[in-house]
Write a protein that holds these residues in place. Structure first.
Motif, PDB file in Angstrom:
ATOM      1  N   LEU A   1       0.829  -1.206   0.000  1.00 42.12           N
ATOM      2  CA  LEU A   1       0.000   0.000   0.000  1.00 42.12           C
ATOM      3  C   LEU A   1       0.865   1.257   0.000  1.00 42.12           C
ATOM      4  CD1 LEU A   1      -3.183  -0.389   2.263  1.00 42.12           C
ATOM      5  CD2 LEU A   1      -3.045   0.224  -0.152  1.00 42.12           C
ATOM      6  N   SER A   2       2.045   1.172   0.596  1.00 43.62           N
ATOM      7  CA  SER A   2       2.964   2.309   0.568  1.00 43.62           C
ATOM      8  C   SER A   2       3.392   2.607  -0.868  1.00 43.62           C
ATOM      9  CB  SER A   2       4.198   2.015   1.427  1.00 43.62           C
ATOM     10  OG  SER A   2       3.842   1.818   2.781  1.00 43.62           O
ATOM     11  N   PHE A   3       3.613   1.555  -1.653  1.00 43.83           N
ATOM     12  CA  PHE A   3       3.958   1.733  -3.066  1.00 43.83           C
ATOM     13  C   PHE A   3       2.766   2.309  -3.845  1.00 43.83           C
ATOM     14  CE2 PHE A   3       7.179  -1.719  -2.199  1.00 43.83           C
ATOM     15  CZ  PHE A   3       8.280  -0.883  -2.339  1.00 43.83           C
ATOM     16  N   VAL A   4       1.551   1.892  -3.462  1.00 47.85           N
ATOM     17  CA  VAL A   4       0.355   2.458  -4.094  1.00 47.85           C
ATOM     18  C   VAL A   4       0.287   3.961  -3.821  1.00 47.85           C
ATOM     19  CG1 VAL A   4      -2.177   2.470  -4.100  1.00 47.85           C
ATOM     20  CG2 VAL A   4      -0.949   0.299  -3.995  1.00 47.85           C
ATOM     21  N   LEU A   5       0.591   4.358  -2.599  1.00 49.43           N
ATOM     22  CA  LEU A   5       0.591   5.780  -2.250  1.00 49.43           C
ATOM     23  C   LEU A   5       1.668   6.540  -3.023  1.00 49.43           C
ATOM     24  CD1 LEU A   5      -0.016   5.557   1.604  1.00 49.43           C
ATOM     25  CD2 LEU A   5      -1.545   6.566  -0.100  1.00 49.43           C
TER      26      LEU A   5
ATOM     27  N   VAL B   1      -6.853   9.877  -0.017  1.00 48.97           N
ATOM     28  CA  VAL B   1      -7.325   9.853   1.374  1.00 48.97           C
ATOM     29  C   VAL B   1      -7.722   8.432   1.775  1.00 48.97           C
ATOM     30  CG1 VAL B   1      -9.134  10.638   2.956  1.00 48.97           C
ATOM     31  CG2 VAL B   1      -8.080  12.252   1.357  1.00 48.97           C
ATOM     32  N   ALA B   2      -8.426   7.744   0.880  1.00 47.45           N
ATOM     33  CA  ALA B   2      -8.879   6.378   1.158  1.00 47.45           C
ATOM     34  C   ALA B   2      -7.699   5.421   1.315  1.00 47.45           C
ATOM     35  CB  ALA B   2      -9.810   5.901   0.048  1.00 47.45           C
ATOM     36  N   MET B   3      -6.657   5.614   0.503  1.00 45.06           N
ATOM     37  CA  MET B   3      -5.485   4.734   0.590  1.00 45.06           C
ATOM     38  C   MET B   3      -4.733   4.941   1.903  1.00 45.06           C
ATOM     39  SD  MET B   3      -5.640   2.878  -2.040  1.00 45.06           S
ATOM     40  CE  MET B   3      -6.820   3.021  -3.396  1.00 45.06           C
ATOM     41  N   VAL B   4      -4.596   6.193   2.327  1.00 41.18           N
ATOM     42  CA  VAL B   4      -3.933   6.478   3.606  1.00 41.18           C
ATOM     43  C   VAL B   4      -4.723   5.843   4.742  1.00 41.18           C
ATOM     44  CG1 VAL B   4      -3.316   8.290   5.242  1.00 41.18           C
ATOM     45  CG2 VAL B   4      -2.835   8.598   2.804  1.00 41.18           C
ATOM     46  N   SER B   5      -6.036   5.963   4.688  1.00 45.75           N
ATOM     47  CA  SER B   5      -6.890   5.386   5.722  1.00 45.75           C
ATOM     48  C   SER B   5      -6.766   3.860   5.756  1.00 45.75           C
ATOM     49  CB  SER B   5      -8.344   5.797   5.481  1.00 45.75           C
ATOM     50  OG  SER B   5      -9.202   5.218   6.441  1.00 45.75           O
ATOM     51  N   THR B   6      -6.714   3.240   4.574  1.00 46.07           N
ATOM     52  CA  THR B   6      -6.564   1.783   4.506  1.00 46.07           C
ATOM     53  C   THR B   6      -5.192   1.355   5.001  1.00 46.07           C
ATOM     54  OG1 THR B   6      -8.052   1.752   2.576  1.00 46.07           O
ATOM     55  CG2 THR B   6      -6.744  -0.228   2.989  1.00 46.07           C
ATOM     56  N   TRP B   7      -4.171   2.154   4.708  1.00 45.88           N
ATOM     57  CA  TRP B   7      -2.814   1.882   5.209  1.00 45.88           C
ATOM     58  C   TRP B   7      -2.809   1.881   6.735  1.00 45.88           C
ATOM     59  CZ3 TRP B   7       0.881   4.073   8.293  1.00 45.88           C
ATOM     60  CH2 TRP B   7       2.192   3.607   8.155  1.00 45.88           C
ATOM     61  N   LEU B   8      -3.478   2.853   7.332  1.00 47.77           N
ATOM     62  CA  LEU B   8      -3.560   2.937   8.791  1.00 47.77           C
ATOM     63  C   LEU B   8      -4.336   1.754   9.365  1.00 47.77           C
ATOM     64  CD1 LEU B   8      -4.221   6.765   9.230  1.00 47.77           C
ATOM     65  CD2 LEU B   8      -2.122   5.519   9.805  1.00 47.77           C
ATOM     66  N   LEU B   9      -5.374   1.336   8.662  1.00 50.27           N
ATOM     67  CA  LEU B   9      -6.167   0.180   9.106  1.00 50.27           C
ATOM     68  C   LEU B   9      -5.292  -1.062   9.223  1.00 50.27           C
ATOM     69  CD1 LEU B   9      -8.800  -1.484   9.557  1.00 50.27           C
ATOM     70  CD2 LEU B   9      -8.983  -1.624   7.060  1.00 50.27           C
ATOM     71  N   LEU B  10      -4.491  -1.337   8.196  1.00 54.98           N
ATOM     72  CA  LEU B  10      -3.646  -2.532   8.188  1.00 54.98           C
ATOM     73  C   LEU B  10      -2.433  -2.385   9.097  1.00 54.98           C
ATOM     74  CD1 LEU B  10      -3.715  -3.416   4.379  1.00 54.98           C
ATOM     75  CD2 LEU B  10      -5.164  -4.316   6.216  1.00 54.98           C
ATOM     76  N   ARG B  11      -1.990  -1.147   9.315  1.00 54.07           N
ATOM     77  CA  ARG B  11      -0.797  -0.912  10.132  1.00 54.07           C
ATOM     78  C   ARG B  11      -1.123  -0.967  11.624  1.00 54.07           C
ATOM     79  NH1 ARG B  11       3.262  -1.070  12.349  1.00 54.07           N
ATOM     80  NH2 ARG B  11       5.144   0.217  12.180  1.00 54.07           N
TER      81      ARG B  11
END
Length: 314
Positions: A107-111, A279-289
């Motif tokens: 997901l970091s690469f997606v960001l 915004v959605a990707m950052v939120s999903t990153w936080l969810l998994l992290r």
């Protein structure tokens, strides 16, 4: 009639995706491959093939780069929004599930891909390397690094399975189901294209709402099926892997596109889509992290609101 055809195709691709999830679950149990690899590369590549064909058609045959961008960004936003809703439904089981840390890295690469698009939008990365945009080069590097992370992870021991199918039979059936998903999804694309013409929607919005949702049906159906099977690692890997694979499709489209401005954000709805998606990707990153109770409740809500904001404003 076109709406009935769309509905029948949607049901068909959903059923095929559920079967593909069953076979992928068996592959996970019958092989030593990690769930992150199977979901992030194998299943995600299959469920993202519709985006590949529709994006190439949009650029090469229709000369509509905004439709291509809208399709990819819309698919990615829909994917994480769907994952968020499903996570809330399976809240308790998701909290205790074993999920690879590599999904957060992907997901970091997606960001980073979103950042490359944003820099292109502001004119910072708006130049070519030979005949390919530097933005495409960055996206390609992100995908290559993602594959290396996933392929380098070892598989874990799974519970015993009692399926009478051999590994060879599972692989063959998975291939045939995958072909069915691709064919059905392409037909859905033509149906949604006809519907968008009748409704007179902007290319970016039509690409995100109609094409993006239609081509994301395989990811949605397979994720729900895998969550019900309790295979959360492959389910998350499917969504995360599909999102980075979708960006790779932009690289392919950029190489094949003979016009100028593939990464064009002239359409305001496409600009909004990029912002909501980030915004959605950052939120999903936080969810998994973070994986705590608060994060598992709040992060999916932020992602869902981001998707709804795009639908309402775009």
């Amino acid at each position: 009639m076109i709406y009935l055809i769309y509905l029948l195709l949607a049901v068909t691709v959903t059923l095929l995706s559920v079967k593909a999830s069953d076979y992928v679950d068996l592959l996970d149990k019958k092989t030593s491959l990690s769930g992150a690899f199977i979901g992030g590369i194998l299943l995600s590549a299959v469920t993202s093939l519709p985006e590949l064909f529709t994006s190439i058609s949009s650029t090469v045959f229709l000369d509509a780069p905004s439709l291509c961008i809208g399709n990819i960004l819309g698919s990615d936003l829909f994917n994480v929004a769907a994952l968020s809703v499903i996570t809330l439904i399976f809240f308790r089981r998701f909290l205790s599930a074993s999920i690879s840390k590599n999904h957060t890295i992907i997901l970091s690469f997606v960001l980073l891909c979103y950042l490359a698009l944003a820099l292109n939008f502001f004119g910072i990365l708006r130049f070519d390397l030979l005949t390919v945009s530097i933005t495409s080069v960055i996206i390609l590097l992100c995908y290559i690094l993602s594959v290396r992370f996933l392929s380098g992870e070892d598989g874990e021991e799974d519970e015993e399975e009692n399926s009478p199918l051999t590994l060879r039979q599972v692989v063959i059936r998975f291939i045939f189901v995958s072909i069915g998903i691709v064919v059905t999804s392409i037909l859905i694309t033509y149906a949604t294209d006809m519907i968008s013409d009748r409704l007179g929607l902007a290319q970016g919005f039509a690409g995100a709402l109609l094409l993006g949702v239609a081509t994301s049906l395989p990811e949605l159906a397979s994720t729900i099926a895998l969550f019900r099977l309790g295979n959360f690692d492959i389910a998350v890997g499917n969504i995360v892997g599909s999102n980075i694979f979708n960006f790779l499709i932009l690289v392919v489209a950029d190489i094949l596109y003979t016009g100028t401005g593939l990464y064009s954000f002239a359409d305001p709805s496409t600009q909004l889509l990029m912002a909501c998606g980030a915004v959605a990707m950052v939120s999903t990153w936080l969810l998994l992290r973070l994986r705590g109770k608060a994060a598992t409740l709040l992060c999916p809500l932020v992602t869902t609101v981001s998707y709804l904001a795009f639908l309402l404003i775009g």
